[in-house]
Write a protein that holds these residues in place. Structure first.
Motif, PDB file in Angstrom:
ATOM      1  N   THR A  45     -35.805   7.000  34.277  1.00 27.13           N
ATOM      2  CA  THR A  45     -36.453   8.230  33.847  1.00 27.13           C
ATOM      3  C   THR A  45     -35.386   9.291  33.593  1.00 27.13           C
ATOM      4  O   THR A  45     -34.402   9.377  34.345  1.00 27.13           O
ATOM      5  CB  THR A  45     -37.471   8.708  34.905  1.00 27.13           C
ATOM      6  N   TRP A  52     -43.714  11.394  35.967  1.00 32.78           N
ATOM      7  CA  TRP A  52     -44.902  10.609  35.636  1.00 32.78           C
ATOM      8  C   TRP A  52     -46.037  10.845  36.623  1.00 32.78           C
ATOM      9  O   TRP A  52     -45.846  11.217  37.778  1.00 32.78           O
ATOM     10  CB  TRP A  52     -44.549   9.118  35.593  1.00 32.78           C
ATOM     11  N   TRP A  54     -50.114   8.902  37.382  1.00 29.00           N
ATOM     12  CA  TRP A  54     -50.929   7.732  37.060  1.00 29.00           C
ATOM     13  C   TRP A  54     -52.363   7.984  37.487  1.00 29.00           C
ATOM     14  O   TRP A  54     -52.629   8.258  38.655  1.00 29.00           O
ATOM     15  CB  TRP A  54     -50.363   6.483  37.752  1.00 29.00           C
ATOM     16  N   GLY A 121     -51.300   6.399  32.015  1.00 25.39           N
ATOM     17  CA  GLY A 121     -49.970   6.899  32.335  1.00 25.39           C
ATOM     18  C   GLY A 121     -49.755   8.263  31.715  1.00 25.39           C
ATOM     19  O   GLY A 121     -49.989   8.454  30.518  1.00 25.39           O
ATOM     20  N   ILE A 123     -47.318  12.166  31.763  1.00 24.44           N
ATOM     21  CA  ILE A 123     -46.000  12.743  32.018  1.00 24.44           C
ATOM     22  C   ILE A 123     -46.127  14.267  32.051  1.00 24.44           C
ATOM     23  O   ILE A 123     -46.874  14.846  31.257  1.00 24.44           O
ATOM     24  CB  ILE A 123     -44.981  12.318  30.928  1.00 24.44           C
ATOM     25  N   LEU A 141     -41.615   7.858  30.522  1.00 25.14           N
ATOM     26  CA  LEU A 141     -42.908   7.313  30.945  1.00 25.14           C
ATOM     27  C   LEU A 141     -43.105   5.871  30.499  1.00 25.14           C
ATOM     28  O   LEU A 141     -43.533   5.015  31.285  1.00 25.14           O
ATOM     29  CB  LEU A 141     -44.053   8.173  30.390  1.00 25.14           C
TER      30      LEU A 141
END
Length: 215
Positions: A45, A52, A54, A121, A123, A141
């Motif tokens: 990353t 990130w 989730w 997902g 970001i 991401l």
């Protein structure tokens, strides 16, 4: 959880988008999803920011609503004339492959809301999306999302990389309570898969896409 004994090359070349072969009736344990996501957090990353987030959606009503948005976006995509099944029609072999892909994508579009687990997902994008090339943002991401898919494959789960829900990103953000400075990048339907065989996909030869030193 028993992990399938897959060599790294086999795992990388046989992790396919699973659409028609997702088992829509078999529950997926949250512990298994967490295990896959925990592995995904080892992905690279930018600046080690780890921005990130989730969203794991298992609620029946929420899945149905997201599935409805996805289906609406899919229908618009097919009406646009740029869908996968309409590409490469002058190539009998590749055209047939595209039609199969299009058919399976349509099936998933009809059943997205029935998939037992939807993983979104996201970001952090404080200040909004950057102007110009956004590779630096999404590059923090997307590798993690792919790692999640690889971990899922090794554990007997099928996934598919999808982004058509982004046409309704704001509506889904409101539905799930996602903050305004957190942007969605991928929706990964997750389920056990039916059957037990996967093989590498047909791809363009490397020499058709490889450029050394110059284009």
């Amino acid at each position: 959880m028993t992990i399938k004994p897959l060599a790294s090359d086999e795992l990388l070349t046989t992790t396919r988008s699973v659409r028609k072969r997702l088992d829509l009736t078999r529950p997926v344990p949250m512990d298994l999803v967490r295990e896959c996501l925990d592995i995904s957090l080892q992905a690279p990353t930018g600046g080690n920011r780890q921005g990130w987030h989730w969203i794991v959606v298992t609620d029946t009503g929420l899945r149905k609503t997201i599935g409805d948005y996805y289906g609406r976006s899919l229908r618009a995509y097919y009406d646009s004339g740029t869908a996968a099944g309409q590409l490469y029609q002058d190539d009998p072999v590749r055209g047939a492959t595209q039609r199969r892909v299009s058919d399976s994508a349509a099936y998933l579009g009809e059943h997205m809301g029935d998939v037992p687990v939807l993983v979104i997902g996201c970001i952090a994008a404080t200040g909004g999306l950057p102007p110009g090339n956004q590779a630096g943002l999404w590059g923090s991401l997307l590798p993690a999302a792919w790692s999640y898919m690889l971990a899922a494959r090794a554990r007997g789960l099928g996934t598919a990389w999808t982004t058509l829900h982004l046409a309704y990103e704001s509506e889904i953000a409101e539905l799930l309570g996602i903050p305004a400075d957190v942007r969605q990048g991928v929706l990964v339907p997750t389920a056990y898969y039916t059957g037990d065989t996967f093989k590498p996909a047909a791809r363009q030869p490397l020499d058709e896409v490889l450029h050394v030193d110059r284009w």
